[in-house]
Design an enzyme around this catalytic site. Sequence first.
Site, short mmCIF file in Angstrom:
data_model
loop_
_atom_site.label_atom_id
_atom_site.label_comp_id
_atom_site.label_asym_id
_atom_site.label_seq_id
_atom_site.Cartn_x
_atom_site.Cartn_y
_atom_site.Cartn_z
N ASP A 335 0.67 -1.13 0.03
CA ASP A 335 -0.07 -0.55 -0.36
C ASP A 335 1.20 1.37 0.16
O ASP A 335 1.73 1.35 0.50
CB ASP A 335 -0.94 0.39 1.73
CG ASP A 335 -1.70 1.07 1.10
OD1 ASP A 335 -3.25 1.33 0.05
OD2 ASP A 335 -1.86 2.13 2.15
N GLU A 364 1.67 -0.25 -4.62
CA GLU A 364 1.06 0.58 -5.21
C GLU A 364 1.14 1.83 -5.84
O GLU A 364 2.11 2.25 -4.57
CB GLU A 364 -0.32 0.89 -3.76
CG GLU A 364 -1.42 2.04 -4.75
CD GLU A 364 -1.45 2.55 -2.99
OE1 GLU A 364 -3.68 3.13 -3.84
OE2 GLU A 364 -1.80 2.78 -1.90
N HIS A 438 -10.98 -1.34 -4.66
CA HIS A 438 -11.49 -0.90 -3.74
C HIS A 438 -11.11 1.24 -3.68
O HIS A 438 -11.84 2.32 -2.69
CB HIS A 438 -11.24 -1.16 -2.35
CG HIS A 438 -9.56 -0.61 -2.20
ND1 HIS A 438 -8.53 -1.98 -2.99
CD2 HIS A 438 -8.49 0.49 -1.41
CE1 HIS A 438 -7.21 -0.82 -2.60
NE2 HIS A 438 -7.43 0.02 -1.62
#
Length: 579
Positions: A335, A364, A438
Amino acid sequence: MLEIYFNSRDTTYKSLFGAVQSGSTVQFRLDVRCDAPVEAYIVIDKSKHRMHLEKLIKDLSIFRVNIQVPSKPGLMFYHFEISTPYHTVYYGNRSDTYQGQGVKYDKNPLDYQITVYDNYNTPDWIKGRIMYQIFPDRFYKEKIHKSPYWDRIFHSDWYEEPYIEEDFPGGKMECSDFFGGNLQGIIKKLDYIKSLGVGVIYLNPIYLAYSNHRYDAADYMSVDDTLGTKSDLKKLCEEAKKKDIFIILDMVFSHTGSDSVYFDKHKRFNKDGAFNNPDSPYRSWYTFKQDGTYESWWGIETLPNTVETDPGFMSHVFDSIRQWLSLGVKGFRLDVADELPDKFIRELRKVIKSCDKDAILIGEVWEDASNKVSYGNRREYLYGYELDSVMNYPYKNAIIDYTLNKINAESFVRRIEIIRENYPPQSYECLMNMLGTHDVSRILSIMGGKGNLEKLPRKQQKGVFLSKEEYNIAFKRLSFCLQLLMCLPGVPSVYYADEAGSQGLKDPFNRKTYPWGREDKKILDLYKRIMNNRCNDDKLKYGSFAIREDHGLVIITRKYQNESCEYTFNNRHLSCSHS
């Protein structure tokens, strides 16, 4: 008259395509047509190198030069300088910086880029597979597992809308309403997932946390009680592997939750949390100010920033990585990689590869990861000692823009090719290519033209659904962009429930439950057909790739062994054909 030609993607003019391994030698060719004598130079990182006149054919001068790239990974920037008896001109990158054929400049040319990387390998097992992303709380539940730490809000109706600000007792967006999806539920649906042609499942965070998204880690070593146990995770990995499916987990290291074992702002865990105890063993993980406040992620007080290079922090999270790998996990999605120091990512990679050399590490990154600058530093993601690959938001944006007719075929091809040119091939083959995640609106809603409503207050977004007319055009666009996604190299990723026709804009409406028993059969059949076609086609999985624009069309050629296929995409008619 002065005409100049160079094309960074043509190996006639740059002998090695794209990114190059450190220490390699690259030959550059430059063609100059002029009715007077000319000299040519290549200017690399402000250092000028004379090019040799190899051949003169009437007024065409062909120049070449061999350049050895640095032995150290990094970026090389270059342009050309051409001198005549009358003036000096320059040749460099086009204004969109997507490289290929360049343009002339009178001064201040834009540079071309070459990514220089150390030799490294990326896991072969992930290449050619399809990924399926699951937001665990919203996929499927076997039964509700309550938390011993929080009195959680559980929805009684699986199909109702997630909470927004006004639904929570405090009137704030707490992300603390749960539907009860869990690991046992995923195990139960493995046959369904396999029927889609999936070979990799990517799970959003599963460790203990206060929120339903679990990006606020409370304990890196524990599975959230509502999701299940470590034994459940191990069983999921084992049962998935029987179906030739591997599991990767989401890891969040740039911050923890304030309501955690480590920070323990609310004294819930009573384990020497950093907030209330200056002598806490976790105190050095965080940055406290003299007034008692602390640095937090984007100013969100429930997400205190970590000092990722703190030895104690690194030791602990690396132990957690070893634990998850020992349970059968095959890799990780990292992340907000932009907010993690290069040193941390380098050491993380070493730990992962020492446990399992075939484990994957995907970062990411929302932009071109080869030249990303964050917090004033050029990032080193793809130099060979950090990430295996990244999430491919540039391709997502290009596919959507082309499908919605916001760009033409030439622009689309250039946006595809610049990533292929800038990324080392071993990372390019592992790119996570997606249409939805998401963090973005549901692809069906975007295809129905609802993207311009994303900034509305959540209360207004709640009622945004497609009309019948909007749905019909969205379906055609969805079919088009899904086929385009599956034709591109890399690992196509499908966000859970996109294949069931889920609609919704930004969080939380892009995180609704999977509509079991209420799926859009038309869209589900579309996904199954296109995904399984890709799963069963070695040309699309492993084949060489070429893309070009021809009379306003996008032409993709995939070749594998003795077979080849040409795919033609027309965004004006939303048509796709192959031959």
